[in-house]
Scaffold this active site. Structure first.
Site, mmCIF file in Angstrom:
data_model
loop_
_atom_site.group_PDB
_atom_site.id
_atom_site.type_symbol
_atom_site.label_atom_id
_atom_site.label_comp_id
_atom_site.label_asym_id
_atom_site.label_seq_id
_atom_site.Cartn_x
_atom_site.Cartn_y
_atom_site.Cartn_z
ATOM 1 N N LYS A 32 0.803 -1.218 0.000
ATOM 2 C CA LYS A 32 0.000 0.000 0.000
ATOM 3 C C LYS A 32 0.840 1.275 0.000
ATOM 4 O O LYS A 32 0.484 2.255 -0.663
ATOM 5 C CB LYS A 32 -0.970 -0.015 1.186
ATOM 6 C CG LYS A 32 -1.888 -1.228 1.199
ATOM 7 C CD LYS A 32 -2.548 -1.499 -0.154
ATOM 8 C CE LYS A 32 -3.431 -2.734 -0.110
ATOM 9 N NZ LYS A 32 -3.947 -3.108 -1.445
ATOM 10 N N ASP A 166 -4.962 -11.819 -8.400
ATOM 11 C CA ASP A 166 -5.915 -11.066 -9.220
ATOM 12 C C ASP A 166 -5.324 -9.771 -9.754
ATOM 13 O O ASP A 166 -6.052 -8.957 -10.342
ATOM 14 C CB ASP A 166 -7.191 -10.761 -8.417
ATOM 15 C CG ASP A 166 -6.937 -9.870 -7.205
ATOM 16 O OD1 ASP A 166 -5.781 -9.467 -6.987
ATOM 17 O OD2 ASP A 166 -7.899 -9.574 -6.470
#
Length: 249
Positions: A32, A166
């Site tokens: 992040k 993903d």
């Protein structure tokens, strides 16, 4: 889409600065802090930032946004922890085949500590969990988190490992670690579906998203791209055959 909207909110909260959902989604899969740093380096965002603040986004600015992001993420993850349909069936099959399961994530350790018990309560308990801030070298697309899973799981041959992800950075992570890689086209942030949205989407809508996400995952060199985790057994069978034929990733 949960994490994507939080990036938008964190920029707004920290600096009253607007980014779009499409911009926020771009580096999905990275750690992040690195994700925010990458957004700050994106030409369109960087141009708006300099116009607003008179200088490029600094690492200190990134940390301020990250500090705004973290409590939002920890609070929100609890509302979006439901397993993807089919996950437990696949996990049961893997256990029956004595295949070890590790997890590595773009989430930092505090978020994983909030998420892991929620997943465990639903029956999903990986044998190894590595977070994006656990290792000194960094996170994706470097191979370090995936290889730490290899160490913790006691796997002898990395070429027999399969990285399922993903996101493009997650696929690149697996390739850099020397693993087989399987991308998920319809069940992650690249697709942007909620479960209700996925169930309500027409086949034409799903096909449009599938083609878009598959192109991105294939560009990251995914060996296979499937719709969701429920389709993983077929990909594993194909990989098993290639291994039996002497192929390596």
């Amino acid at each position: 889409m949960m994490s994507t909207t939080i990036f938008v909110e964190a920029f707004k909260q920290a600096f009253d600065f607007d980014i779009t959902l499409a911009e926020a989604r771009g580096p999905m899969g990275m750690g992040k802090w690195d994700h925010i740093r990458t957004l700050g380096n994106t030409p369109a965002i960087a141009e708006r930032w300099v116009a607003r603040f008179g200088q490029p986004m600094s690492d200190t600015d990134v940390s301020v946004i990250y500090d705004a992001f973290m409590p939002l993420q920890i609070a929100e993850v609890k509302e979006h922890a439901a397993l993807i349909p089919g996950t437990l069936d696949v996990v049961t099959l893997l256990k029956e085949q004595q295949i070890r399961i590790g997890s590595c994530s773009g989430y930092p350790r505090p978020v994983m500590e909030a998420l892991a018990p929620l997943a465990a309560a639903q029956g999903f308990v990986p044998q190894s969990i590595v977070a994006s801030d656990d290792l000194e070298p960094g996170s994706r697309p470097g191979p370090w988190m995936a290889l730490q899973n290899v160490i913790e799981l006691g796997v002898m041959d990395v070429a027999r490992c399969v990285k399922v992800d993903d996101s493009a950075p997650g696929i690149e992570e697996g390739r850099n670690a020397g693993m087989w890689t399987v991308g998920l086209a319809l069940s992650g942030n690249e697709a942007g579906f909620t479960l209700d949205g996925f169930l309500a989407a027409s086949e034409d809508e799903k096909q449009h998203v599938r083609q878009r996400v598959e192109a991105r995952l294939k560009a990251a060199s995914a060996h296979y791209v499937i719709d969701t985790i429920a389709d993983l057994p077929g990909a594993l069978q194909a990989i098993g055959q290639r291994l039996a034929d002497g192929e390596k990733p």
